[in-house]
Design a protein around this motif. Structure first.
Motif, PDB file in Angstrom:
ATOM      1  N   ARG A 194       0.765  -1.256   0.056  1.00  0.00           N
ATOM      2  CA  ARG A 194       0.016  -0.071   0.017  1.00  0.00           C
ATOM      3  C   ARG A 194       0.944   1.409   0.030  1.00  0.00           C
ATOM      4  NH1 ARG A 194      -5.254  -1.340   1.422  1.00  0.00           N
ATOM      5  NH2 ARG A 194      -5.776   0.790   1.899  1.00  0.00           N
ATOM      6  N   ALA A 195       1.935   1.114   0.856  1.00  0.00           N
ATOM      7  CA  ALA A 195       2.897   2.196   0.645  1.00  0.00           C
ATOM      8  C   ALA A 195       3.504   2.637  -0.791  1.00  0.00           C
ATOM      9  CB  ALA A 195       3.950   2.096   1.744  1.00  0.00           C
ATOM     10  N   GLN A 196       3.929   1.402  -1.329  1.00  0.00           N
ATOM     11  CA  GLN A 196       4.357   1.584  -2.782  1.00  0.00           C
ATOM     12  C   GLN A 196       3.219   2.066  -3.770  1.00  0.00           C
ATOM     13  OE1 GLN A 196       6.930  -1.648  -4.328  1.00  0.00           O
ATOM     14  NE2 GLN A 196       6.463  -2.573  -1.879  1.00  0.00           N
ATOM     15  N   LEU A 197       2.021   2.026  -3.540  1.00  0.00           N
ATOM     16  CA  LEU A 197       0.850   2.390  -4.456  1.00  0.00           C
ATOM     17  C   LEU A 197       0.897   3.858  -4.231  1.00  0.00           C
ATOM     18  CD1 LEU A 197      -1.747  -0.009  -4.089  1.00  0.00           C
ATOM     19  CD2 LEU A 197      -0.316   0.165  -6.215  1.00  0.00           C
ATOM     20  N   ALA A 198       1.033   4.243  -2.833  1.00  0.00           N
ATOM     21  CA  ALA A 198       0.710   5.728  -2.406  1.00  0.00           C
ATOM     22  C   ALA A 198       1.949   6.392  -3.048  1.00  0.00           C
ATOM     23  CB  ALA A 198       0.930   5.918  -0.793  1.00  0.00           C
ATOM     24  N   MET A 199       3.312   5.857  -2.930  1.00  0.00           N
ATOM     25  CA  MET A 199       4.352   6.391  -3.721  1.00  0.00           C
ATOM     26  C   MET A 199       4.291   6.541  -5.195  1.00  0.00           C
ATOM     27  SD  MET A 199       7.220   7.814  -3.279  1.00  0.00           S
ATOM     28  CE  MET A 199       8.088   7.655  -1.646  1.00  0.00           C
ATOM     29  N   ALA A 200       3.730   5.633  -5.949  1.00  0.00           N
ATOM     30  CA  ALA A 200       3.506   5.843  -7.039  1.00  0.00           C
ATOM     31  C   ALA A 200       2.602   7.049  -7.461  1.00  0.00           C
ATOM     32  CB  ALA A 200       3.189   4.348  -7.669  1.00  0.00           C
ATOM     33  N   ALA A 201       1.370   6.935  -6.666  1.00  0.00           N
ATOM     34  CA  ALA A 201       0.595   7.987  -6.888  1.00  0.00           C
ATOM     35  C   ALA A 201       1.185   9.584  -6.815  1.00  0.00           C
ATOM     36  CB  ALA A 201      -0.519   7.736  -6.056  1.00  0.00           C
ATOM     37  N   ALA A 202       2.082   9.658  -5.625  1.00  0.00           N
ATOM     38  CA  ALA A 202       2.577  10.983  -5.551  1.00  0.00           C
ATOM     39  C   ALA A 202       3.459  11.336  -6.663  1.00  0.00           C
ATOM     40  CB  ALA A 202       3.331  10.791  -4.189  1.00  0.00           C
ATOM     41  N   LEU A 203       4.252  10.424  -7.252  1.00  0.00           N
ATOM     42  CA  LEU A 203       5.091  10.642  -8.539  1.00  0.00           C
ATOM     43  C   LEU A 203       4.262  11.022  -9.790  1.00  0.00           C
ATOM     44  CD1 LEU A 203       7.866   7.933  -8.132  1.00  0.00           C
ATOM     45  CD2 LEU A 203       8.212  10.396  -7.965  1.00  0.00           C
ATOM     46  N   GLU A 204       3.251  10.169 -10.047  1.00  0.00           N
ATOM     47  CA  GLU A 204       2.557  10.453 -11.333  1.00  0.00           C
ATOM     48  C   GLU A 204       1.632  11.833 -11.170  1.00  0.00           C
ATOM     49  OE1 GLU A 204       1.385   5.803 -12.912  1.00  0.00           O
ATOM     50  OE2 GLU A 204      -0.135   6.908 -12.015  1.00  0.00           O
ATOM     51  N   SER A 205       1.304  12.291  -9.948  1.00  0.00           N
ATOM     52  CA  SER A 205       0.887  13.709  -9.945  1.00  0.00           C
ATOM     53  C   SER A 205       1.527  14.703 -10.500  1.00  0.00           C
ATOM     54  CB  SER A 205       0.397  13.948  -8.651  1.00  0.00           C
ATOM     55  OG  SER A 205       1.576  14.048  -7.715  1.00  0.00           O
ATOM     56  N   GLN A 206       2.940  14.238 -10.795  1.00  0.00           N
ATOM     57  CA  GLN A 206       3.811  15.516 -10.947  1.00  0.00           C
ATOM     58  C   GLN A 206       4.482  15.172 -12.585  1.00  0.00           C
ATOM     59  OE1 GLN A 206       4.280  18.404 -10.064  1.00  0.00           O
ATOM     60  NE2 GLN A 206       2.754  18.186  -8.144  1.00  0.00           N
ATOM     61  N   MET A 207       4.105  13.777 -13.043  1.00  0.00           N
ATOM     62  CA  MET A 207       4.891  13.389 -14.121  1.00  0.00           C
ATOM     63  C   MET A 207       3.862  13.469 -15.430  1.00  0.00           C
ATOM     64  SD  MET A 207       7.351  10.462 -12.766  1.00  0.00           S
ATOM     65  CE  MET A 207       5.961   9.398 -12.795  1.00  0.00           C
ATOM     66  N   SER A 208       4.565  13.255 -16.437  1.00  0.00           N
ATOM     67  CA  SER A 208       3.790  13.124 -17.729  1.00  0.00           C
ATOM     68  C   SER A 208       3.628  11.673 -18.144  1.00  0.00           C
ATOM     69  CB  SER A 208       4.366  14.013 -18.811  1.00  0.00           C
ATOM     70  OG  SER A 208       5.736  13.519 -19.095  1.00  0.00           O
ATOM     71  N   GLY A 209       4.572  11.002 -17.747  1.00  0.00           N
ATOM     72  CA  GLY A 209       4.690   9.496 -18.152  1.00  0.00           C
ATOM     73  C   GLY A 209       3.999   8.620 -17.021  1.00  0.00           C
ATOM     74  N   VAL A 210       4.460   7.292 -17.090  1.00  0.00           N
ATOM     75  CA  VAL A 210       3.689   6.351 -16.104  1.00  0.00           C
ATOM     76  C   VAL A 210       4.767   5.869 -15.283  1.00  0.00           C
ATOM     77  CG1 VAL A 210       4.384   4.651 -17.769  1.00  0.00           C
ATOM     78  CG2 VAL A 210       2.463   4.282 -16.008  1.00  0.00           C
ATOM     79  N   CYS A 211       4.138   5.679 -13.884  1.00  0.00           N
ATOM     80  CA  CYS A 211       5.084   5.030 -12.924  1.00  0.00           C
ATOM     81  C   CYS A 211       4.808   3.508 -12.979  1.00  0.00           C
ATOM     82  CB  CYS A 211       4.746   5.665 -11.503  1.00  0.00           C
ATOM     83  SG  CYS A 211       5.852   5.028  -9.983  1.00  0.00           S
ATOM     84  N   ASP A 212       5.615   2.949 -13.567  1.00  0.00           N
ATOM     85  CA  ASP A 212       5.199   1.203 -13.832  1.00  0.00           C
ATOM     86  C   ASP A 212       5.546   0.623 -12.568  1.00  0.00           C
ATOM     87  OD1 ASP A 212       5.195  -1.147 -14.494  1.00  0.00           O
ATOM     88  OD2 ASP A 212       6.301  -0.904 -16.592  1.00  0.00           O
ATOM     89  N   THR A 213       4.302   0.424 -11.691  1.00  0.00           N
ATOM     90  CA  THR A 213       4.408  -0.016 -10.437  1.00  0.00           C
ATOM     91  C   THR A 213       4.398  -1.603 -10.671  1.00  0.00           C
ATOM     92  OG1 THR A 213       3.353   1.925  -9.716  1.00  0.00           O
ATOM     93  CG2 THR A 213       3.568   0.043  -8.405  1.00  0.00           C
ATOM     94  N   ARG A 214       5.122  -2.407 -10.060  1.00  0.00           N
ATOM     95  CA  ARG A 214       5.018  -3.908 -10.239  1.00  0.00           C
ATOM     96  C   ARG A 214       5.140  -4.301  -8.529  1.00  0.00           C
ATOM     97  NH1 ARG A 214       8.242  -5.735 -15.525  1.00  0.00           N
ATOM     98  NH2 ARG A 214       7.270  -4.036 -16.984  1.00  0.00           N
ATOM     99  N   LEU A 215       3.992  -4.965  -8.207  1.00  0.00           N
ATOM    100  CA  LEU A 215       4.042  -5.288  -6.853  1.00  0.00           C
ATOM    101  C   LEU A 215       4.320  -6.751  -6.797  1.00  0.00           C
ATOM    102  CD1 LEU A 215       1.051  -3.347  -5.268  1.00  0.00           C
ATOM    103  CD2 LEU A 215       3.410  -2.647  -5.282  1.00  0.00           C
ATOM    104  N   SER A 216       4.932  -7.190  -5.530  1.00  0.00           N
ATOM    105  CA  SER A 216       5.176  -8.716  -5.387  1.00  0.00           C
ATOM    106  C   SER A 216       4.632  -9.024  -4.160  1.00  0.00           C
ATOM    107  CB  SER A 216       6.915  -8.751  -5.309  1.00  0.00           C
ATOM    108  OG  SER A 216       6.967 -10.302  -5.322  1.00  0.00           O
ATOM    109  N   LEU A 217       3.633  -9.662  -4.261  1.00  0.00           N
ATOM    110  CA  LEU A 217       2.975 -10.065  -3.171  1.00  0.00           C
ATOM    111  C   LEU A 217       3.444 -11.457  -2.403  1.00  0.00           C
ATOM    112  CD1 LEU A 217       0.972  -8.559  -4.909  1.00  0.00           C
ATOM    113  CD2 LEU A 217      -0.850  -9.704  -3.698  1.00  0.00           C
ATOM    114  N   ALA A 218       3.256 -11.667  -1.133  1.00  0.00           N
ATOM    115  CA  ALA A 218       3.795 -12.971  -0.627  1.00  0.00           C
ATOM    116  C   ALA A 218       3.019 -14.259  -1.102  1.00  0.00           C
ATOM    117  CB  ALA A 218       3.755 -12.828   0.986  1.00  0.00           C
ATOM    118  N   ALA A 219       3.728 -15.128  -0.933  1.00  0.00           N
ATOM    119  CA  ALA A 219       2.919 -16.539  -1.405  1.00  0.00           C
ATOM    120  C   ALA A 219       1.633 -16.676  -0.793  1.00  0.00           C
ATOM    121  CB  ALA A 219       4.023 -17.660  -1.307  1.00  0.00           C
ATOM    122  N   GLU A 220       1.743 -16.499   0.514  1.00  0.00           N
ATOM    123  CA  GLU A 220       0.416 -16.598   1.198  1.00  0.00           C
ATOM    124  C   GLU A 220      -0.484 -15.534   1.314  1.00  0.00           C
ATOM    125  OE1 GLU A 220       3.608 -14.686   4.002  1.00  0.00           O
ATOM    126  OE2 GLU A 220       3.547 -16.329   2.453  1.00  0.00           O
ATOM    127  N   ALA A 221      -0.526 -14.489   0.406  1.00  0.00           N
ATOM    128  CA  ALA A 221      -1.366 -13.620  -0.108  1.00  0.00           C
ATOM    129  C   ALA A 221      -2.699 -14.258  -0.685  1.00  0.00           C
ATOM    130  CB  ALA A 221      -0.764 -12.471  -1.105  1.00  0.00           C
TER     131      ALA A 221
END
Length: 982
Positions: free
Chosen positions: A653-680
């Motif tokens: 969730r913190a990584q999603l919030a960081m990507a949203a903060a960056l995209e608010s000031q960028m013209s391009g995309v913040c390619d966010t790739r989350l790695s979930l735990a095996a027990e997710a």
């Protein structure tokens, strides 16, 4: 163009970055080959690490003309002109200098041709800025630029077209057929996984067939499964796993013609990965999810429950990592990509915003001018090194200040790009909302960021018509081919996962990352406190003074100093204390006399004697943490909770919030790739889906670690034996009505008798004496081996001893001797050569080859592994009668150990040389059973008393057993060996 000389000023403070040295890099070669690896000399800065040097060497793989001349009829701009070859000689570029020259020169030439440079001085300044930014690795171009960028300008070589990447399949979530198309995506992913598994299994089985052919001796037998047992097993396993018969037949025919494994693997189909799928999610779904209402598929489509549709998407992502999600439309990246490493702009004085301004300005100008006119986007500047920058300044990744700092950096870079676009006439990106920092909000190292944001002009005043494509500011994943070039603690905007990095030049092999050390300094810790934190994270590299199990504690127990130093050396090399404390590091005498351990305990627990010495698992864990560290600083007791937060791993969730903060000031995309735990769970994926939809990310990919066939199957070894042929008593079958459950028992170790049989074989292999000791179970099966080699180094002798122990443990756990023989015969390494002292083996390609051929001949009857001397290979068998007679006259008791039988060897036994006999079943391929030495005790009955004089035998073979032990008895004959009468 008015540019600052910031890079030249930086070069004065970091002269080592421009110190070029030559290094020798070993090229990739076959490890099984006797030919030494070829060395390539390459020039690069002295500060670059060995992985970075190797990566650059791999990128510079295209021969270029060694001599060039100016291209005729072409005008020079600002002293720069395109080149063409001046001869046929070509060679690989020898390092960083020619690579940077062609990249910076070609880009500067393009800017000069566009009329954007006033004079030669301006051209030199731009060229120097581009070159120095790459030399200092402030900018790392993509792999294609390292390989071919500017080759047409510098050498006159044509630049190969970039490989066409298949456009992703786009699915609109608002379309009525979206559920069906999502099911198709899941089926395609599953089908691709199954096909990938089949192709890999087929390649492995065909390679095994070729290996079985190469390892077998002889000319014709090696390709005949009736004579080559390993080949028969390989073919049977291939057919059982579904490999087509025609492929097996062709693999055998190719192996007979000397084909290698790559040729055999070519018979298997190539796996094509599934096409990437992107699901475009409409923002209206977010409101429907919050209200748990129906959601309509457009004005003419039907409707579904929003949460049910969301769960379908989450289930597909949880299972296959697909589809990729797109919540907001973003520009499509085209053109070249260069990565800007933000962590490089930090020095002792703090953030060098002047360097960042010149870097962004120069590369935005170069990319926008050099792009093709029909490109929609001229190129991309990709942000990297954000997490190390934050940690080095003592800012937590998962904090409001961390997200605000990231957004401020993106805004500052966007502003510098707008200034470059105003000069070149390129389409300019838009600025986001204003960001300001309070006076003491930022740490001193980032105070320059606040000042630069205040001085950043917000108005866009174009100096030329906007006729060029713009440059995107994005966050893209770093390709693995250029990742080592960064030599940094973090790539992209991914968080720093641990606080230590490997350093094998010191004891313990680990040190704090530079960003973590700088972060501790920024948090106000002194040198002593930093050392305490480093000891916690990286460990002490020794167990001297450790709690639980320590050097001093074992010394008090009487363990000698040399044994303690061996244990400590193992720990310094990275071994756990659990395994460093073993019978070989201590020695059997110390285990027996000092620790008072019995022979059985030493034999059974020799690999780890911690429990036998009285230490608990908690003692081992505490000592291991002291020696090797925890790898983290977020649990360091010497740090406060706020300080630990700086070094803690952020959540998804913190990584999603960081990507949203960056995209608010960028013209391009913040390619966010989350790695979930095996027990997710699927609900965890759905929660992240909801959050990304709510904040309006442009792009998101999620994948569960350790999930799916792609992650699971490469770890499976399909060649561990014949699973279908396992005995029934190894399985327990429980039945409950119609349900059958198969429970596999763990392998049990078969214990050898305390007093065991065996033999000792002395031989010399290539001038090196080898003693092979064997120990047998009561039924005569091999249960253990010992290998002694004299006049060898201690390391080699110890390695062979431990190898023999590993083989013995495997035999006692049920590993067939056939598997070891097939694996180790015909291995090739020194010592090798003629074998003296063995009557069956005349030559060996290595010590292991000799040992396992001897075991195969002695315990498995593998005549194909024996080498018979020429006089014994006479097909007529002439001269063998004398040997048989001598054998019959020898004392049979010499083959029985009097020590094993404690002198109770009966003297009423005889020797009989058995004749070769064929197996009863003709379908077995005519396997020949070895000559046997039959031992028969005298009976009290005169009718069954064997004849002691060999001359009394009739000379005819027994029709029952084949032995030449027939004697006259009345009107018929009788066999002394098996008792047959006629």
């Amino acid at each position: 163009m008015n540019m600052l000389d910031s890079f030249k000023e930086w070069l004065k403070t970091a002269p080592e970055a421009a110190t070029i040295e030559a290094r020798e890099i070993a090229q990739d070669h076959d490890p099984d080959s006797d030919v030494p690896a070829a060395l390539r000399s390459i020039r690069l800065p002295a500060t670059w690490s060995e992985p970075a040097a190797r990566a650059l060497c791999d990128l510079l793989d295209t021969p270029r003309p060694t001599k060039t001349r100016a291209k005729p009829g072409l005008k020079a701009y600002a002293g720069l002109v395109a080149q063409i070859p001046a001869g046929q000689d070509r060679a690989l570029e020898n390092g960083i200098e020619p690579t940077i020259d062609r990249l910076s020169g070609s880009l500067t030439w393009a800017v000069a041709r566009a009329g954007l440079l006033d004079d030669t001085a301006d051209a030199n300044r731009l060229r120097d800025m581009l070159a120095l930014s790459m030399l200092g690795r402030f900018v790392v171009p993509e792999a294609d630029l390292w390989r071919h960028g500017g080759a047409d300008w510098a050498y006159g070589d044509s630049i190969p077209d970039s490989p066409d990447t298949a456009s992703p399949i786009r699915i609109s979530a608002s379309a009525q057929d979206a559920p069906e198309r999502l099911r198709d995506v899941a089926q395609n992913e599953l089908r691709a996984s199954v096909l990938d598994v089949g192709a890999r299994v087929m390649k492995d089985r065909l390679s095994t067939i070729g290996e079985a052919c190469r390892r077998c001796s002889g000319e014709t037998e090696r390709f005949d499964p009736r004579q080559n047992a390993a080949l028969a097993r390989a073919m049977r396993q291939a057919l059982r796993d579904g490999v087509p018969e025609v492929a097996v037949e062709r693999a055998l025919a190719l192996a007979q013609q000397g084909a290698d494994d790559d040729t055999l693997a070519g018979l298997a189909p190539e796996h094509l990965p599934p096409q990437r799928c992107v699901l475009d999610v409409a923002p209206s779904l977010s409101e429907a999810l919050e209200q748990d209402s129906a959601w309509s598929f457009g004005p003419q489509g039907g409707s579904v429950r929003a949460r049910g549709f969301r769960n379908t998407i989450a289930r597909s992502i949880w299972s296959f990592g697909a589809p990729q999600l797109s919540f907001h439309e973003s520009p499509q990246e085209t053109g070249s990509v260069v990565y800007i490493d933000l962590a490089r702009f930090l020095d002792e004085t703090g953030m060098r915003t002047d360097l960042l301004a010149d870097t962004v300005f120069a590369w935005t100008t170069a990319l926008s001018v050099s792009a093709k006119t029909d490109d929609r986007v001229a190129g991309t500047l990709s942000i990297s090194g954000l997490a190390p920058l934050l940690m080095a300044n003592g800012i937590a990744y998962d904090s409001e200040l961390g997200r605000k700092t990231a957004a401020g950096l993106a805004r500052l870079m966007t502003g510098y790009m707008r200034q470059a676009c105003a000069q070149t006439g390129a389409m300019a990106p838009s600025l986001g909302s204003d960001i300001t920092f309070d006076e003491d909000e930022l740490p001193p190292g980032l105070q320059a960021l606040s000042d630069a944001l205040k001085a950043l002009p917000t108005r866009f005043e174009a100096k030329a018509a906007l006729s060029r494509p713009g440059v995107l500011l994005s966050v893209l994943p770093v390709d693995t081919s250029i990742a080592p070039l960064f030599d940094t603690d973090g790539l992209g905007v991914a968080p720093v996962t641990n606080a230590i990095t490997a350093d094998f030049s010191i004891s313990g092999g680990s040190v704090l990352r530079s960003c973590a050390r700088d972060g501790l300094t920024a948090l106000g810790l002194n040198a002593s406190q930093i050392e305490t934190a480093e000891d916690h994270a990286a460990g002490h590299g020794t167990f001297k003074g450790a709690p639980g199990i320590s050097f001093e504690d074992l010394m008090l127990k009487g363990v000698p100093l040399d044994a303690l130093e061996r244990i400590d050396d193992s720990i310094a090399e990275g071994a756990s204390i659990r395994f460093a404390l073993n019978r070989w590091s201590l020695g059997d005498r110390v285990c027996r006399d000092v620790l008072r351990l019995s022979h059985d305990v030493i034999a059974e627990q020799g690999q780890s004697l911690c429990a036998a010495a009285g230490y608990s698992d908690s003692d081992v864990a505490i000592a291991d943490r002291f020696a090797h560290g925890s790898g983290q600083l977020d649990d360091a007791p010497s740090l406060s909770p706020d300080q630990r937060r700086v070094f803690s791993a952020p959540s998804n969730r913190a990584q999603l919030a960081m990507a949203a903060a960056l995209e608010s000031q960028m013209s391009g995309v913040c390619d966010t790739r989350l790695s979930l735990a095996a027990e997710a769970t699927i609900d965890d994926v759905a929660d992240l889906f909801d959050l990304a939809l709510k904040v309006g990310l442009r792009q998101l990919s999620m994948r569960r670690t350790g999930s799916g066939l792609f992650d699971m199957l490469p770890a499976i070894d399909f060649d561990k034996g014949d699973y279908t042929a396992e005995p029934q008593n190894e399985r327990i079958i429980e039945r409950t009505v119609e349900v059958e459950r198969v429970i596999e028992k763990p392998a049990a170790r078969r214990k050898l008798p305390d007093r065991r049989k065996g033999y000792i074989q002395k031989a010399t292999v290539g001038g090196h004496k080898v003693y092979l000791h064997t120990g047998e179970f009561d039924d005569g099966e091999l249960g253990e081996i010992f290998i002694d080699m004299h006049k060898e180094g201690a390391a080699f002798r110890s390695l062979m001893n431990n190898f023999a122990i590993a083989i013995s443990i495997g035999l006692q756990y049920g590993v067939p001797l056939e598997e070891y023989v097939d694996a180790f015969v015909f291995t090739r390494f020194e010592p090798a050569g003629p074998v003296e002292g063995n009557d069956s083996i005349q030559h060996a390609t290595s010590i292991l080859d000799y040992l396992f051929r001897e075991l195969g001949v002695s315990y498995l009857g593998r005549d194909d592994l024996a080498e018979i001397s020429p006089d014994k290979a006479d097909p007529g068998g002439l001269g063998q009668g004398v040997e048989q007679e001598k054998l019959l006259q020898e004392d049979a008791s010499r083959f029985i150990s009097r020590g094993f039988s404690r002198g109770q060897v009966p003297d009423n036994i005889l020797m009989f040389a058995g004749a070769n006999k064929k197996a009863a079943n003709a379908n077995d391929g005519g396997d020949i059973i070895q000559d046997e030495i039959v031992q028969i005790e005298h009976s009290t009955s005169s009718s069954s008393r064997p004849v002691s004089d060999a001359a009394a035998y009739l000379g005819d073979p027994c029709p029952e057993c084949g032995h030449f032990t027939l004697v006259s008895e009345g009107n018929g004959s009788r066999c002394d060996a098996c008792g047959w009468t006629s």
